[in-house]
Design a protein around this motif. Structure first.
Motif, PDB file in Angstrom:
ATOM      1  N   THR A   1       0.832  -1.203   0.000  1.00 58.72           N
ATOM      2  CA  THR A   1       0.000   0.000   0.000  1.00 58.72           C
ATOM      3  C   THR A   1       0.865   1.251   0.000  1.00 58.72           C
ATOM      4  OG1 THR A   1      -1.792  -1.156   1.146  1.00 58.72           O
ATOM      5  CG2 THR A   1      -1.795   1.249   1.265  1.00 58.72           C
ATOM      6  N   PHE A   2       1.922   1.248   0.805  1.00 60.43           N
ATOM      7  CA  PHE A   2       2.862   2.373   0.851  1.00 60.43           C
ATOM      8  C   PHE A   2       3.437   2.647  -0.531  1.00 60.43           C
ATOM      9  CE2 PHE A   2       7.299   3.715   1.081  1.00 60.43           C
ATOM     10  CZ  PHE A   2       7.221   4.865   1.851  1.00 60.43           C
ATOM     11  N   MET A   3       3.880   1.590  -1.199  1.00 64.59           N
ATOM     12  CA  MET A   3       4.491   1.744  -2.509  1.00 64.59           C
ATOM     13  C   MET A   3       3.495   2.270  -3.535  1.00 64.59           C
ATOM     14  SD  MET A   3       6.341  -1.208  -4.759  1.00 64.59           S
ATOM     15  CE  MET A   3       6.462  -1.114  -6.535  1.00 64.59           C
ATOM     16  N   ALA A   4       2.287   1.698  -3.552  1.00 62.99           N
ATOM     17  CA  ALA A   4       1.286   2.133  -4.522  1.00 62.99           C
ATOM     18  C   ALA A   4       0.907   3.594  -4.302  1.00 62.99           C
ATOM     19  CB  ALA A   4       0.049   1.247  -4.425  1.00 62.99           C
ATOM     20  N   ALA A   5       0.734   3.996  -3.054  1.00 63.90           N
ATOM     21  CA  ALA A   5       0.369   5.375  -2.763  1.00 63.90           C
ATOM     22  C   ALA A   5       1.488   6.337  -3.158  1.00 63.90           C
ATOM     23  CB  ALA A   5       0.053   5.528  -1.276  1.00 63.90           C
ATOM     24  N   HIS A   6       2.722   5.918  -3.009  1.00 63.77           N
ATOM     25  CA  HIS A   6       3.861   6.748  -3.405  1.00 63.77           C
ATOM     26  C   HIS A   6       3.885   6.922  -4.924  1.00 63.77           C
ATOM     27  CE1 HIS A   6       8.220   7.669  -4.082  1.00 63.77           C
ATOM     28  NE2 HIS A   6       7.986   8.466  -3.058  1.00 63.77           N
TER      29      HIS A   6
END
Length: 296
Positions: free
Chosen positions: A260-265
């Protein structure tokens, strides 16, 4: 339909048992057991779709009942599965985890079909469906860091990835060294946690900013290092390291937080956010996720 981003890696069924109690070896407690689409590439694709993008998935999915269910679930979420490798003789992969109030207790990933399929999942990048060696895919690729060491090494040297904005998803710590072939890739951004960063650099950094600096010193072009609820960092070659603190939340779940962190970034940067803003938005999205909310 032309995808906005390609997600390469595991798409499977997540079977997750969660309990509000703190667990130890041998615990037998009440809780909830869910069966949901999961896997690193799937988690990233689902988050990208929630933010309005059109992700396509390159993976291996069996031509069994579980595989048909998984394809249907992807379609309902707006994920493009036209380019997925459907195997006649390999079953659809599964992942099982147990989580308590004290975090992830144990997990087993049965991803043997993805491993057995190997570079068959990359065929659309070579046969003209999404690109060729002479005209490689020019856009974003989210790459599952849990792919086999051989396949990651092949990708690192392949002309099929020469024009891509390559975002490498977190591997599990036990597989972190699989990312070494991609560490110095000039177009790769690595997303890792502190433990994985230390394994890659063979150092003992105590903080994410220190670990990010160590990765840059080893030749990485760009890295993001998370450290749970503590300060996280982004490092870019030639531009140094920045850090930010994730908002404090009550942790309700952990599986999928890094994805989720990566996708949001990715979404933040695609929208034009600068380094600091993109890092902040990614941390907020991950915090919202682990708190049990969905977030968009």
């Amino acid at each position: 339909m032309t995808p906005d981003v390609l997600c390469i890696g595991s798409i499977l069924w997540d079977i997750i048992g969660r309990s509000p109690a703190s667990l130890r070896l041998g615990s037998d407690v009440p809780g909830r057991i869910t069966r949901l689409p999961g896997g690193v590439a799937m988690n990233i694709a689902m988050t990208l779709a929630r933010f309005g993008l059109k992700p396509a998935i390159l993976t291996a999915i069996g031509r069994d009942a579980e595989g048909d269910e998984l394809i249907a679930a992807c379609a309902r979420m707006g994920l493009i599965t036209d380019h997925a490798y459907r195997s006649e003789d390999l079953p659809t992969d599964r992942y099982m985890a147990v989580e308590g109030a004290n975090g992830l207790i144990a997990a087993i990933a049965d991803a043997h079909s993805l491993e057995a399929a190997g570079d068959k999942i990359l065929r659309p990048l070579a046969n003209g469906a999404l690109g060729t060696e002479r005209a490689p895919w020019p856009g974003l690729i989210a790459l599952d860091g849990n792919l086999t060491e051989g396949l990651l090494g092949q990708i690192a040297a392949s002309p099929l990835f020469a024009a891509a904005d390559l975002r490498v998803a977190p591997a599990s710590p036990g597989k972190a060294e699989r990312l070494l072939p991609l560490l110095k890739h000039p177009r790769a951004t690595l997303y890792v946690n502190l433990e994985e960063a230390n394994l890659l650099t063979r150092t003992h950094a105590d903080t994410a900013p220190e670990a990010a600096a160590a990765l840059l010193a080893r030749g990485a072009a760009r890295v993001l290092v998370t450290h749970g609820g503590k300060a996280c960092a982004e490092g870019t070659a030639g531009a140094g390291v920045i850090a930010d603190q994730p908002p404090p939340v009550l942790v309700a779940r952990v599986t999928g937080a890094g994805d989720t962190f990566m996708a949001a970034h990715i979404v933040a940067e695609r929208g034009g956010a600068d380094r600091a803003t993109a890092l902040s938005r990614a941390l907020r999205a991950a915090a919202t996720y682990v708190s049990g909310e969905i977030g968009t």
